[in-house]
Design a protein around this motif. Sequence first.
Motif, PDB file in Angstrom:
ATOM      1  N   LYS A 155     -15.061 -11.936   5.221  1.00  0.00           N
ATOM      2  CA  LYS A 155     -15.745 -11.623   4.804  1.00  0.00           C
ATOM      3  C   LYS A 155     -16.801 -10.285   4.621  1.00  0.00           C
ATOM      4  CE  LYS A 155     -19.057 -14.852   6.545  1.00  0.00           C
ATOM      5  NZ  LYS A 155     -18.352 -15.410   7.691  1.00  0.00           N
ATOM      6  N   THR A 173     -23.294  -8.123 -12.604  1.00  0.00           N
ATOM      7  CA  THR A 173     -23.302  -9.777 -13.144  1.00  0.00           C
ATOM      8  C   THR A 173     -24.344  -9.509 -14.267  1.00  0.00           C
ATOM      9  OG1 THR A 173     -25.229 -10.774 -11.398  1.00  0.00           O
ATOM     10  CG2 THR A 173     -23.057 -10.564 -10.320  1.00  0.00           C
ATOM     11  N   LYS A 207     -26.320 -13.186  -5.857  1.00  0.00           N
ATOM     12  CA  LYS A 207     -25.888 -12.251  -6.931  1.00  0.00           C
ATOM     13  C   LYS A 207     -25.438 -10.972  -6.697  1.00  0.00           C
ATOM     14  CE  LYS A 207     -25.876 -15.117  -9.387  1.00  0.00           C
ATOM     15  NZ  LYS A 207     -24.232 -15.631 -10.548  1.00  0.00           N
ATOM     16  N   TYR A 266     -24.448  -9.951  -2.809  1.00  0.00           N
ATOM     17  CA  TYR A 266     -23.511 -10.620  -2.680  1.00  0.00           C
ATOM     18  C   TYR A 266     -22.394  -9.978  -2.567  1.00  0.00           C
ATOM     19  CZ  TYR A 266     -20.559 -12.263   1.228  1.00  0.00           C
ATOM     20  OH  TYR A 266     -19.647 -12.749   1.681  1.00  0.00           O
ATOM     21  N   GLU A 267     -22.462 -10.617  -4.493  1.00  0.00           N
ATOM     22  CA  GLU A 267     -21.252 -11.242  -5.568  1.00  0.00           C
ATOM     23  C   GLU A 267     -20.778  -9.618  -5.822  1.00  0.00           C
ATOM     24  OE1 GLU A 267     -20.750 -13.056  -9.428  1.00  0.00           O
ATOM     25  OE2 GLU A 267     -21.937 -14.187  -8.288  1.00  0.00           O
ATOM     26  N   THR A 268     -21.505  -8.569  -6.228  1.00  0.00           N
ATOM     27  CA  THR A 268     -20.994  -7.617  -6.876  1.00  0.00           C
ATOM     28  C   THR A 268     -20.152  -6.567  -5.076  1.00  0.00           C
ATOM     29  OG1 THR A 268     -23.200  -6.618  -6.638  1.00  0.00           O
ATOM     30  CG2 THR A 268     -22.797  -8.056  -8.520  1.00  0.00           C
ATOM     31  N   GLU A 299     -19.164  -8.089  -2.969  1.00  0.00           N
ATOM     32  CA  GLU A 299     -18.117  -8.109  -2.315  1.00  0.00           C
ATOM     33  C   GLU A 299     -16.695  -8.091  -3.561  1.00  0.00           C
ATOM     34  OE1 GLU A 299     -16.884 -11.682   0.135  1.00  0.00           O
ATOM     35  OE2 GLU A 299     -17.804  -9.689   1.078  1.00  0.00           O
ATOM     36  N   LYS A 300     -17.273  -8.361  -4.613  1.00  0.00           N
ATOM     37  CA  LYS A 300     -16.075  -7.302  -5.647  1.00  0.00           C
ATOM     38  C   LYS A 300     -16.101  -5.999  -5.438  1.00  0.00           C
ATOM     39  CE  LYS A 300     -17.432 -11.072  -9.504  1.00  0.00           C
ATOM     40  NZ  LYS A 300     -17.540 -10.818 -10.736  1.00  0.00           N
TER      41      LYS A 300
END
Length: 418
Positions: free
Chosen positions: A52, A113, A137, A139-141, A143-144
Amino acid sequence: MFWLVENEKQFSDLYQSDYKEAYIEVIPYSYEIHPVKTNISLVYLRPLKSKKGYILPINHNETMSLNNDYIVDLIGKYDKLYVWGKKEFLHFYLHKNIDDLSLLSPSYEMEDTRAHNFLNQQNPNNPEINKIIPVVKHYETCEKNYDNLKQYIGKQINTFYNNKMPLVFNAIERNGLQVDPNLFKKYFNQDLGNTVYTQYNYRTTTTRPSNRFGGINFAALNKENGTRKTFIPKNNKLVEIDISAYHPTLASSLIHYSFNDRDIHASFAKMYGVDYKKSKELTFKQLYGGVFDQYKHLEFFQKIQSFIDELWNNFQTKGFIECPISKYKFEKEKLEDMRPQKLFNYLLQNLETATNVIILWDIIKILKNKQTKLVLYTYDAFLLDFDITERDILEQILDVFKKHKLKTKITHGISYDF
């Protein structure tokens, strides 16, 4: 270890890890503010051997803050970093070994997002918007983005575009352009203080850079309506060095044709039997649109046509052509609606850009620790914010152009409205 690293104990654990390579992404206060004028909110670090990534907060409304010096130290431990946009990254951090993944994925669009979109709509023009978007959010982007871009990690990257281009254009962007705030408000309806900043994008089809930021196209400033009076020197005057007959000069180098140090447009005028101005028009049209029947007998254009024919044959048989200097490859499978003349035009623009980068590299070295600054580059023109106490510098810079056998002309003034 948790993905959010916001205290010294968590940071120490990450620092002590033996990771050697990582993908890294900087999240500034706002992407709408030029990197020179904004600060860092968060840093996303994804070690390649980790399962991660990690968010390192510097200034965000939801988190504790790490000292940026710690992050600088951490980045320095890595043998290699991967980024999307090396020129942009260098506005925030330096590292000796960075691969720019954008060179392999120039059309990639960074993820966002619904939260990003909603908060941006609710807070238009907020210069610190990324500090209020939830950190999870971000972090989400990130990771993507890593998942989308990891396919390019380890692939061969053009060294010229990875090692020279980002440094050259980053250096010019940092210098900024001095403006008259009142005139800037009049012509551009913006209030950005005394300095505005350019932003070069060489992720274009031909790799010829565009230069646009904040709604201003710096590569196409109007010469007729007084707009250029807005741009003024921070030092004593603005000095522009223009390359004369640039594309005919580059084309002649490709076909090994010599004008014997004569004025190229004057030479063409004699060949065509027209005046100087008409000669420039005819040459430009033929280099970019194809040779006119009445001039196909001229040796220069015979050699140009032979070069184009051979170039096209290589493109068809090998599936690519490799440009001189930059070694950039125009690949058949990645280009649409290609024709022989169009391919030649692409090659010529790439050669122009590569030659300019070498010239810019040398100029920037000459200007190191000087008051005179290189503040704008536009294809065949180089604009200096000139300190008149450094007169010897101008001769050194002109010698750079002479080294490449390029003829130049100089204009100057107390504004850019030459």
